[in-house]
Design an enzyme around this catalytic site. Structure first.
Site, PDB file in Angstrom:
ATOM      1  N   ASP A 186       0.877  -1.186   0.000  1.00 29.70           N
ATOM      2  CA  ASP A 186       0.000   0.000   0.000  1.00 29.70           C
ATOM      3  C   ASP A 186       0.905   1.224   0.000  1.00 29.70           C
ATOM      4  OD1 ASP A 186      -2.139   2.032   0.755  1.00 29.70           O
ATOM      5  OD2 ASP A 186      -3.332   0.221   1.039  1.00 29.70           O
ATOM      6  N   GLY A 219       4.556   1.466  -1.516  1.00 26.16           N
ATOM      7  CA  GLY A 219       4.810   1.835  -2.909  1.00 26.16           C
ATOM      8  C   GLY A 219       3.533   2.275  -3.601  1.00 26.16           C
ATOM      9  N   ASP A 220       3.652   2.534  -4.899  1.00 24.43           N
ATOM     10  CA  ASP A 220       2.547   3.055  -5.696  1.00 24.43           C
ATOM     11  C   ASP A 220       2.188   2.016  -6.750  1.00 24.43           C
ATOM     12  OD1 ASP A 220       0.962   4.356  -7.533  1.00 24.43           O
ATOM     13  OD2 ASP A 220       2.483   5.814  -8.131  1.00 24.43           O
ATOM     14  N   PHE A 221       0.944   1.510  -6.700  1.00 23.69           N
ATOM     15  CA  PHE A 221       0.612   0.414  -7.618  1.00 23.69           C
ATOM     16  C   PHE A 221       0.480   0.837  -9.086  1.00 23.69           C
ATOM     17  CE2 PHE A 221      -3.724   0.467  -5.214  1.00 23.69           C
ATOM     18  CZ  PHE A 221      -4.232   1.507  -5.973  1.00 23.69           C
ATOM     19  N   HIS A 265     -12.680  -0.394  -7.241  1.00 19.61           N
ATOM     20  CA  HIS A 265     -13.850   0.506  -7.258  1.00 19.61           C
ATOM     21  C   HIS A 265     -13.467   1.967  -7.001  1.00 19.61           C
ATOM     22  CE1 HIS A 265     -15.235   0.575  -2.714  1.00 19.61           C
ATOM     23  NE2 HIS A 265     -13.946   0.783  -2.837  1.00 19.61           N
TER      24      HIS A 265
END
Ligand code: SAH
Length: 328
Positions: free
Chosen positions: A188, A214-216, A234
């Site tokens: 996350d 981290g950044d997905f 969503h």
């Protein structure tokens, strides 16, 4: 329905003031409660009386207030407490964003962007107290939904699982506790996983679980058997959700499994809570709830085949998807 917000605010304020904790096991009158929660006695009496009329508190003949069964869910020491969720629903930035639903419907800009000029998760990144309110709210909702969720899918044949956008780690912890051979990774944003690491240490799961910030949209931890996305897709438009799916597709092997836990909304006119949660997405994140057909198509474009839907975890379903052969 028209005045539904009366209750939202009243419950949120009760949770904010920790009235359920203050009442506890021994019924108390408004004077005692006003002292305990630092409130105006007469106004507090009216709040308690209104919430007693809908079964959250109970106004007894002797003028004291007790907890009714529903009010138990507002106690902070209840393992299924929904107090953080109630607080978030009436909380400043969230409340103001809903006040902009009209503009969101007119021009498609989220209420959050209208009040803050920032996307939802950027706003949280800038505002630690708002982030804490949101993360605890999701955490409390997750604890309430996790029990059925972990039982509705057989995780036991998996060896490694990455919870992508796993928040404060409650779902992963529940899955790991039930599946002692499984190893987990919680992934996350950096400011979120800090709390998760603490949470997992407390539950003595650190040996089987790593936490990565981290950044997905840039990277996803590679090589696990399975990836789970719970109430993450969503939050995003189709284009953004597709980018996340492609990132996971590239990170997983050909034999991996993707699990998507979401409220799958029925097509057409049938009633569903998900159709209202969809408005929450319109107001806050700019995402949307999706039908089976929409998930099937989105997954296909992301390089996956929708294999099976497990709906034993209502209101959520688990969609099992596997890589489609060939390059994503
Ligand atoms: N899966 C959790 C949290 C869902 S809320 C649950 O069901 O309770 C969506 C999550 O996505 C939040 O925890 C948020 O911090 C995370 N998130 C948002 N943008 C992200 C990004 N760019 N990279 C990684 N995680 C992100």
């Amino acid at each position: 329905m028209i005045s539904g917000y009366y209750l939202t605010q009243a419950i949120s304020v009760a949770a904010n003031l920790r009235l359920a904790d203050a009442i506890g096991a021994v019924p108390k009158n408004a004077h005692e409660l006003a002292l305990a929660v630092h409130a105006d006695e007469s106004s507090l009496y009216r709040l308690l009386r209104a919430l007693s009329s809908v079964g959250i508190f109970k106004l007894r003949r002797d003028g004291r207030f007790a907890l009714a069964p529903l009010g138990q869910a507002l106690r902070s020491d209840d393992s299924l407490s929904l107090a953080p969720w109630a607080i978030y629903n009436g909380y400043d930035f969230h409340w103001r964003a809903w006040g902009r639903l009209l503009d969101a419907v007119r021009d498609g800009t989220t209420g959050i962007e209208q009040i803050s000029q920032k996307p939802f998760f950027t706003l949280l990144d800038f505002d630690p107290s708002a982030a804490k309110v949101f993360d605890s709210a999701m955490g409390s909702l997750a604890r309430a939904l996790n029990g059925v969720l972990v039982r509705s899918y057989d995780f036991s044949r998996l060896r490694s699982l990455v919870d992508v956008g796993g928040g404060t780690g409650n779902l992963l912890a529940a899955i790991l506790r039930r599946n002692p051979r499984l190893r987990g990774t919680l992934y996350d944003l950096p400011h979120v996983v800090e709390a998760a690491a603490f949470n997992l240490r407390k539950q003595k799961l650190t040996r089987r679980c790593q936490v990565i910030g981290g950044d997905f949209f840039s990277a996803v931890p590679p090589g696990a058997d399975a990836y789970i996305l719970k109430q993450v897709l969503h939050d995003w438009s189709d284009a953004q959700a597709l980018a996340i799916l492609k990132m996971i597709r590239a990170a997983m092997g050909e034999r991996g499994v993707l699990l998507v836990a979401e409220m799958v909304i029925p097509a057409g006119a049938r009633p569903s809570m998900g159709k209202l949660v969809d408005l929450e997405m319109l107001v806050c994140t700019g995402g949307r709830e999706r039908t089976v057909a929409e998930f099937r198509e989105l997954l296909a474009r992301g390089g996956f085949r929708l294999k099976k839907i497990f709906s034993g975890a209502a209101p959520l379903s688990i969609i099992e998807a596997v890589p489609r052969p060939g390059p994503a």
